[in-house]
Structures are given as C-alpha cells and as structure tokens.
Design an enzyme around this catalytic site. Sequence first.
Site, mmCIF file in Angstrom:
data_model
loop_
_atom_site.group_PDB
_atom_site.id
_atom_site.type_symbol
_atom_site.label_atom_id
_atom_site.label_comp_id
_atom_site.label_asym_id
_atom_site.label_seq_id
_atom_site.Cartn_x
_atom_site.Cartn_y
_atom_site.Cartn_z
ATOM 1 N N LYS A 249 -5.322 6.330 -11.940
ATOM 2 C CA LYS A 249 -3.993 5.902 -12.370
ATOM 3 C C LYS A 249 -4.102 4.756 -13.380
ATOM 4 C CE LYS A 249 0.422 4.465 -11.750
ATOM 5 N NZ LYS A 249 0.302 3.060 -11.963
ATOM 6 N N HIS B 250 -3.283 4.111 -2.814
ATOM 7 C CA HIS B 250 -4.268 3.223 -2.187
ATOM 8 C C HIS B 250 -4.942 3.910 -1.008
ATOM 9 C CE1 HIS B 250 -1.145 0.192 -3.679
ATOM 10 N NE2 HIS B 250 -2.215 -0.152 -4.359
ATOM 11 N N GLU C 216 0.339 5.882 -0.872
ATOM 12 C CA GLU C 216 -0.643 6.971 -0.715
ATOM 13 C C GLU C 216 -1.777 6.896 -1.737
ATOM 14 O OE1 GLU C 216 -1.229 9.550 1.473
ATOM 15 O OE2 GLU C 216 0.207 8.565 2.776
ATOM 16 N N LEU D 156 0.815 -1.219 0.000
ATOM 17 C CA LEU D 156 0.000 0.000 0.000
ATOM 18 C C LEU D 156 0.847 1.267 0.000
ATOM 19 C CD1 LEU D 156 -2.781 -1.021 2.580
ATOM 20 C CD2 LEU D 156 -2.788 -1.294 0.082
ATOM 21 N N MET E 295 2.276 7.507 -8.111
ATOM 22 C CA MET E 295 2.616 6.453 -7.148
ATOM 23 C C MET E 295 2.220 5.099 -7.698
ATOM 24 S SD MET E 295 2.234 7.869 -3.427
ATOM 25 C CE MET E 295 2.906 9.464 -2.996
HETATM 26 P P1 AMP Z 1 -3.000 -1.990 -7.354
HETATM 27 O O1 AMP Z 1 -2.682 -2.428 -5.964
HETATM 28 O O2 AMP Z 1 -1.850 -1.395 -8.083
HETATM 29 O O3 AMP Z 1 -3.758 -3.036 -8.130
HETATM 30 O O4 AMP Z 1 -4.016 -0.777 -7.187
HETATM 31 C C1 AMP Z 1 -5.201 -0.889 -6.422
HETATM 32 C C2 AMP Z 1 -6.054 0.314 -6.673
HETATM 33 O O5 AMP Z 1 -5.343 1.493 -6.316
HETATM 34 C C3 AMP Z 1 -6.443 0.473 -8.150
HETATM 35 O O6 AMP Z 1 -7.780 0.925 -8.243
HETATM 36 C C4 AMP Z 1 -5.480 1.500 -8.632
HETATM 37 O O7 AMP Z 1 -5.962 2.249 -9.727
HETATM 38 C C5 AMP Z 1 -5.350 2.385 -7.409
HETATM 39 N N1 AMP Z 1 -4.102 3.138 -7.469
HETATM 40 C C6 AMP Z 1 -2.852 2.649 -7.671
HETATM 41 N N2 AMP Z 1 -1.953 3.659 -7.727
HETATM 42 C C7 AMP Z 1 -2.661 4.808 -7.558
HETATM 43 C C8 AMP Z 1 -2.318 6.180 -7.526
HETATM 44 N N3 AMP Z 1 -1.067 6.606 -7.674
HETATM 45 N N4 AMP Z 1 -3.317 7.081 -7.341
HETATM 46 C C9 AMP Z 1 -4.600 6.685 -7.196
HETATM 47 N N5 AMP Z 1 -4.984 5.396 -7.214
HETATM 48 C C10 AMP Z 1 -4.035 4.471 -7.392
#
Ligand code: AMP
Length: 284
Positions: A153, A37, A35, A33, A188
Amino acid sequence: MRVVRAKAELRAALAEPRRRGERIGLVPTMGSLHEGHLSLIRRARRSCDLVVVSLFVNPAQFGPGEDLEAYPRDEQRDVRLAEAEGVDLLWAPEPDEVYPDGFATAVEVDERLTGVLEGEPDRRGPSHFRGVTTVVAKMFNCAQPDVAFFGQKDAQQAVVIRRMAADLDFPVEIEVLPTVREPDGLAMSSRNAYLDPAERERALALSRALGAAEAAAASGERSTDAIVAAAESELRNAGVDPEYVEARDASDLAPVAELNGRPVLVAVAARVGRARLIDNVVID
Ligand code: AMP
C-alpha cells in the site's frame, strides 16, 4: 502478549529468545489497526517464532500542516486486536522514549527515491521519508528483527526502506505484502476513518483509476502517459483532483516512458475531504 514501552524493556524481552535462535519478526505500525496491518501480523505469526508489533504515531514523518494531532489513536483496541492475532510483544513507546532531549540524528535516503511522487512537497517528499527512515532504523536497532514486514500500500515507503536496509547493512530481511482492500476496492487505511459517506464513495475513484490503468495496459497500451491518462480520466469523472498519478519503475522509481518488461508502479495520491489517500498497482 506483553505491552512494553521502554527500549530497555523491549531489548530485555528479546534477549533470551534471540539467544535461543528464535526468528524475530517486526511489524511497524502507527496503530489504529485494520485488516491491512493484520495481514502483516498474520504473515509474521506464520513465519516467525516471536512477533513484535510496534505502535508509534511518529511525529517526525508528519509535515507542519498534517494530521498528527487528529491521527486516529485507540491503543486499547489495538492491544485487543494484536493479542487476538497471537502477537508476543506490542512495543508502544512514548515520543520522548524515541526522541529524547538532544536527539539530533537523521537517516536520509537519496532524493532519487524520496523526492519523487510528491504532490505537495511540504507535506510529503524527502522530509516525510527522513522521518520514516529515521524511526524505522531506530526500530531495527532496538528490536533487531530477522525480518520486518511492510505493506505494498505504501509502495514508495517499501522501496525506500529496502534501500536503507541494504545501504546501511541492517541484517534484516524486508518482506512486502500485498495491499488489502475493502470489498469495493478501497485500499484499507487508518485515514479512511476521516471519510464521510459521500467522500467514502468518491474515494473509490482511486482504485477505479488504477483499474483503468491496468485495463489500458492489458489491452496493449505501452505508453505510460496513455496509461496514466486512463487513470486521470477516472479521477476527473469522480471530481477527484489528484496530487499525482505517475508511472515509475517499481524497484527504483525511475521514470518510464513505455512498458518495458520490468514491473511498473502506477501510484496515485489524492485528497478526499480531510483525508490524503494513496494507492497503487504494479503492472508486470
Ligand atoms: P501505518 O500504520 O499506516 O504506518 O502502516 C503500517 C504498515 O501497514 C505499513 O507497512 C503499511 O504499508 C501497512 N499497510 C497499511 N495499510 C495497508 C493495506 N491496506 N494493506 C497492506 N498493508 C498495509
């Protein structure tokens, strides 16, 4: 905060709050996790009675040559961070809880949405999104959230999930929140952990390139080819060779030749060192 593993445990923990009419929010993550997330979790905490965060590195969305084994995992740290944000339930299933023996079903969104914006089709593209939509559909069924939170993102993922939820009549609101960036502009991502200091510097070219695309549009450029060319030139100057830079309609990912009053997504993917990075902006 309770950490649950089995689907049955999750369902049991949600039954009573659901009966009481509590608003249940789900934030799906692959853990590690950051910022980005946490911004989704905070939004969920503000707008829901009960917040479920899933933590699952989903093998089905990784291609054969991808970083499934290397993907950063630190459950203890994730537990601490989630607890500090007031998460109620952290659902961290084992892969065979999600994909038991004999698992033979997939949820697939049409290639008009999943077969675009792909640099290396065997890494991304339809098979990646099949893995995403299958696991997210399962999570929607297991948690039955009123609202689920995703990040801009992963712009294409958000479009694909909205489509899936609408097409399959999942009774869930999809809320998409802005990309959270480092102070210098880098979006991020858990995969930023792969970058050494020189690569971290080079990776800034992605957000700079998107800034150049926005600047071109702001100065009156309407041709998406020219807007994309402005972004490509930033990447080239930094020695970053993109898998793609493309401008597409932000809601249905159709090609757009000219800015036309509808929001246009400018999306980039590039490998920097070991990390495959993506980023995007929406030009209104
Ligand atoms: P992940 O763990 O990378 O699969 O991401 C989980 C969720 O967090 C997904 O909906 C991503 O789009 C969101 N997420 C990942 N990075 C960011 C970020 N920098 N800003 C906003 N949401 C993010």
